[in-house]
Write an enzyme that holds these catalytic residues in place. Sequence first.
Site, PDB file in Angstrom:
ATOM      1  N   HIS A 128       9.338   2.360  -0.672  1.00 20.56           N
ATOM      2  CA  HIS A 128      10.743   2.697  -0.403  1.00 20.56           C
ATOM      3  C   HIS A 128      10.873   4.042  -0.602  1.00 20.56           C
ATOM      4  O   HIS A 128      11.796   4.689   0.190  1.00 20.56           O
ATOM      5  CB  HIS A 128      11.359   1.961  -1.729  1.00 20.56           C
ATOM      6  CG  HIS A 128      11.619   0.264  -1.383  1.00 20.56           C
ATOM      7  ND1 HIS A 128      12.419  -0.076  -0.660  1.00 20.56           N
ATOM      8  CD2 HIS A 128      11.390  -0.553  -2.262  1.00 20.56           C
ATOM      9  CE1 HIS A 128      12.483  -1.455  -0.680  1.00 20.56           C
ATOM     10  NE2 HIS A 128      11.950  -1.799  -1.809  1.00 20.56           N
TER      11      HIS A 128
ATOM     12  N   HIS B 166       4.672  -1.097  -3.461  1.00 19.01           N
ATOM     13  CA  HIS B 166       5.705  -1.334  -2.789  1.00 19.01           C
ATOM     14  C   HIS B 166       7.034  -0.611  -3.117  1.00 19.01           C
ATOM     15  O   HIS B 166       7.691  -0.089  -2.062  1.00 19.01           O
ATOM     16  CB  HIS B 166       5.944  -2.880  -3.268  1.00 19.01           C
ATOM     17  CG  HIS B 166       7.424  -3.478  -2.665  1.00 19.01           C
ATOM     18  ND1 HIS B 166       7.361  -4.833  -1.768  1.00 19.01           N
ATOM     19  CD2 HIS B 166       8.762  -3.172  -2.836  1.00 19.01           C
ATOM     20  CE1 HIS B 166       8.688  -4.860  -1.404  1.00 19.01           C
ATOM     21  NE2 HIS B 166       9.533  -4.078  -2.126  1.00 19.01           N
ATOM     22  N   GLU B 167       7.293   0.102  -4.165  1.00 14.23           N
ATOM     23  CA  GLU B 167       8.007   0.985  -4.648  1.00 14.23           C
ATOM     24  C   GLU B 167       8.040   2.112  -4.020  1.00 14.23           C
ATOM     25  O   GLU B 167       9.178   2.963  -3.537  1.00 14.23           O
ATOM     26  CB  GLU B 167       8.478   0.851  -6.195  1.00 14.23           C
ATOM     27  CG  GLU B 167       8.534  -0.487  -6.597  1.00 14.23           C
ATOM     28  CD  GLU B 167       9.670  -1.350  -6.288  1.00 14.23           C
ATOM     29  OE1 GLU B 167      10.629  -0.798  -5.568  1.00 14.23           O
ATOM     30  OE2 GLU B 167       9.689  -2.536  -6.215  1.00 14.23           O
TER      31      GLU B 167
ATOM     32  N   GLY C 179      10.668  -4.879  -9.678  1.00 17.27           N
ATOM     33  CA  GLY C 179      10.508  -3.402  -9.490  1.00 17.27           C
ATOM     34  C   GLY C 179      11.808  -3.065  -8.758  1.00 17.27           C
ATOM     35  O   GLY C 179      12.415  -3.651  -7.974  1.00 17.27           O
TER      36      GLY C 179
ATOM     37  N   CYS D 265      11.500  -8.918  -1.797  1.00 15.51           N
ATOM     38  CA  CYS D 265      12.152  -7.560  -2.043  1.00 15.51           C
ATOM     39  C   CYS D 265      13.647  -7.449  -2.112  1.00 15.51           C
ATOM     40  O   CYS D 265      14.366  -8.427  -1.379  1.00 15.51           O
ATOM     41  CB  CYS D 265      11.873  -6.597  -0.762  1.00 15.51           C
ATOM     42  SG  CYS D 265      12.719  -5.187  -0.721  1.00 15.51           S
ATOM     43  N   LEU D 266      14.082  -7.003  -3.064  1.00 14.73           N
ATOM     44  CA  LEU D 266      15.533  -7.036  -3.580  1.00 14.73           C
ATOM     45  C   LEU D 266      16.504  -6.503  -2.309  1.00 14.73           C
ATOM     46  O   LEU D 266      17.570  -6.801  -2.426  1.00 14.73           O
ATOM     47  CB  LEU D 266      16.082  -6.232  -4.755  1.00 14.73           C
ATOM     48  CG  LEU D 266      15.176  -6.767  -6.200  1.00 14.73           C
ATOM     49  CD1 LEU D 266      15.720  -5.626  -7.301  1.00 14.73           C
ATOM     50  CD2 LEU D 266      15.808  -8.291  -6.397  1.00 14.73           C
TER      51      LEU D 266
ATOM     52  N   GLN E 202      16.611   2.142  -3.218  1.00 14.42           N
ATOM     53  CA  GLN E 202      17.625   0.941  -3.127  1.00 14.42           C
ATOM     54  C   GLN E 202      18.790   0.879  -3.540  1.00 14.42           C
ATOM     55  O   GLN E 202      19.483  -0.035  -3.279  1.00 14.42           O
ATOM     56  CB  GLN E 202      16.417  -0.059  -3.804  1.00 14.42           C
ATOM     57  CG  GLN E 202      15.235  -0.519  -3.086  1.00 14.42           C
ATOM     58  CD  GLN E 202      14.737  -1.436  -3.735  1.00 14.42           C
ATOM     59  OE1 GLN E 202      13.879  -1.255  -4.720  1.00 14.42           O
ATOM     60  NE2 GLN E 202      14.743  -2.628  -3.326  1.00 14.42           N
TER      61      GLN E 202
END
Length: 183
Positions: free
Chosen positions: A137, A133-134, A46, A91-92, A51
Amino acid sequence: MTKRVILEYPDSRLRTLANKVNVVDDDIRILINDMFETMYDAPGIGLAATQINVHKRILVADTSVDKSDPRCFINPEIISREGEVDSEEGCLSVPGFYVSVSRSEKIIVSALDQEGNSFDYSLDGLLSICVQHEIDHLDGKLFVDYLSPLKRERLRKKILKNKKHKKDCCDSDDCSNPRVSVL
Ligand SMILES: [Zn+2]
């Protein structure tokens, strides 16, 4: 398609509240293609526009094992929630760290697709967790925010130490300092 740079915690730009997309046009579709490329390359399941330092309410996801289920949500909004589930998340933007987070088990998300049409989607399992989660962000929130302040501070220090170490010696290809793999 262009691969974009992913911001990493504690970069303050990750705290930006993303704006609604007013018109879904070719620029938005190009951005979405870049997001997919960046996510698949990372690799991740994702990615939120936040990000890659684009502060528009867009997220992409693909929780399949063979990149066969690309999903895109523009202006996503959770309109209903059911149940609760705890799971380990990565998480990236916080590479190498995993945190147990409690989320809603099932959600219904209302969003626009890449043609600008609105749709409602019932999500459960990994995709439900990923979308929550996204969306965090897009609201400037990170999964580390679910930790206690003490644990979060410890994590922040570890990450900064790791970054400093990388900068000092890991720019060379043959760095074998074990501290890197531990973190
Ligand atoms: Zn993330």
